[in-house]
Design an enzyme around this catalytic site. Structure first.
Site, short mmCIF file in Angstrom:
data_model
loop_
_atom_site.label_atom_id
_atom_site.label_comp_id
_atom_site.label_asym_id
_atom_site.label_seq_id
_atom_site.Cartn_x
_atom_site.Cartn_y
_atom_site.Cartn_z
N LYS A 115 -22.05 2.39 -8.30
CA LYS A 115 -22.33 1.85 -6.96
C LYS A 115 -22.42 0.34 -7.05
CE LYS A 115 -24.22 1.21 -2.78
NZ LYS A 115 -25.57 1.70 -2.49
N ASP B 97 -27.29 8.75 3.93
CA ASP B 97 -27.95 7.51 3.51
C ASP B 97 -29.44 7.53 3.79
OD1 ASP B 97 -28.19 5.00 2.40
OD2 ASP B 97 -27.53 3.92 4.19
#
Length: 447
Positions: A189, A320
């Site tokens: 990420k 998220d």
């Protein structure tokens, strides 16, 4: 050890990719699917466990989660809360996610790299977790905690909280990728633009130069790891796409030229609309600077999401969710957000199932589809979600969950029953150990 067979008959079978099958059937043999199709053509073994449900579909994927264990949308809690407390809360959230029908998650920064090992060894009841470790970003970027002295920040990064990974220049970026691999990352990420929950950076601004982006993607590629890039501003979306990332996370700004670039590069989008709307709703509950930044992102996000859908960019779902507790279990509301933005319900389910594994690039498992030879990650739903997509955001409407062919949620058995049963079965490897703990919770042939 005898391989257990399970047959699930359903009024509607939604395969993940392809047309629904009325009066469908899935047959599992051990950890894999042996058959998926019309009931009339299914193999009929008298020794098979049988269930009848309104709707059956693949287990869903949340491709952008955060097992932080924090009690508020405040990254500074990572520095002020003891790590054992964060870990226990995150473990609870992982179990909640599984019970909501998400059999897999790509965890984009947090404690997921550690929780995944607990799931694999049978200590924790949870989805398959593909963790990123910490999110990579430059000094003063979204991966930094701006109010802390740098020495404190670096100590926090070394503690393993799974967010802070500051790297500047090509060599540091390469080393940061290797450090995530060292702790077991299954995806990398990066924060390619500023964020809304970090103090001094700006969501529109790029945070890596081209050389740094290419170095990260190349280093990750040597280990067959996909790279997911957090991007709000258009410049960051374009730069990360050109560098060859696998997914653009949030994709809060998009124009036709950049959409065409994403299509050309085969770049996927994980829009995370659920979180965008949730954070905007927290006015007065988060710092005003954070709310103002989030409100700005929200103003462009809906249009970008509609353009991504209309352009045919491959999309995967990600909620998220970063706050521990209450929001977990509503992850499936991301599908309703996709439908609201113009995606047909069947395509939204494909985004939440068949498209999920592709976000892992070369390491994608054979999952997300009801077809012979695929992983037996399967959920039963109380009604046809094609008629009302919002039910996939209600954990109570997910009536049964199989993970790797093992029944981990069923009417008649509590979550505590399943936690103990999962441990017993994993430890012994025998189906009888599972049945001894759960008992009648498995016997629901007339659902």
């Amino acid at each position: 050890m005898t391989t257990r067979c399970t047959r699930v008959d359903a009024a509607i079978l939604i395969p993940g990719r392809g047309d629904p099958v009325p009066d469908g059937c899935v047959v599992m043999e051990g950890e894999t699917i042996a058959y998926a199709g019309p009931q009339a053509e299914a193999p009929d073994d008298p020794g098979t466990d049988r269930y009848r449900v309104p709707a059956v579909m693949p287990g869903m994927w949340d491709c952008h989660s955060h097992f932080f264990g924090t009690e508020a949308a405040d990254l500074t809690q990572l520095a002020t809360t003891p790590l054992p407390m964060l870990s226990v809360r995150a473990a609870r959230d992982a179990r909640t996610l599984l019970m909501a029908g998400f059999t897999s998650t790509r965890e984009m920064g947090g404690l997921g790299v550690h929780l995944s090992r607990l799931v694999d060894e049978g200590t924790l009841v949870g989805p398959s977790i593909y963790g990123a470790g910490a999110a990579l970003g430059p000094t003063a970027g979204h991966s930094d905690i701006h109010w802390m002295p740098e020495s404190w920040r670096d100590d926090l990064a070394a503690s393993g909280v799974g967010w802070v990974a500051v790297c500047d220049g090509v060599e540091e970026c390469i080393k940061a990728v290797r450090r995530q691999i060292r702790v077991g990352a299954k995806v990398i990420k990066i924060n390619a633009t500023g964020g809304t929950m970090s103090h001094f950076d700006h969501p529109d601004h790029r945070q890596f130069n081209d050389k740094e982006l290419r170095a990260i993607v190349e280093e990750a590629g040597m280990a067959d790891l996909a790279v997911g890039a957090h991007c709000h501003g258009l410049a960051g979306v374009a730069a990360a796409t050109r560098a060859g990332v696998t997914t653009i996370e949030h994709c809060s700004t998009l124009d036709q030229e950049t959409a065409e670039l994403m299509l050309e590069m085969g770049t996927m989008a994980v829009p995370t609309r659920h979180a965008v709307e949730y954070l905007v709703s927290l006015k007065g509950q988060i710092p005003d600077w954070a709310w103002q930044a989030q409100a700005k992102v929200e103003r462009t996000h809906a249009a970008a999401m509609r353009l991504a859908i209309a352009s045919g960019i491959p999309i995967a779902t990600g909620a998220d969710i970063m706050v521990s507790g209450g929001p977990w279990g509503t992850n499936g509301l991301e599908l309703a957000a996709l439908v609201k933005a113009g995606m047909p319900p069947l395509q939204a389910i494909e985004a939440a199932t068949a498209n999920g594994p592709a976000t892992l690039g070369p390491r994608a498992p054979r999952a997300g589809v009801l077809a012979e030879g695929y992983d037996a990650d399967i959920i039963a739903v109380a009604a046809n979600p094609l008629d009302d997509i919002t039910i996939l955001g209600d954990s109570a409407q997910i009536t049964m969950v199989w993970k790797g062919g093992r029944l981990v949620k069923s009417p008649g058995a509590s979550e505590d029953d399943y936690a103990e049963a999962f441990w017993e079965w994993t430890d012994s490897g025998e189906m009888e150990a599972w049945e001894a703990v759960v008992g009648d919770g498995l016997s629901h042939p007339d659902l």
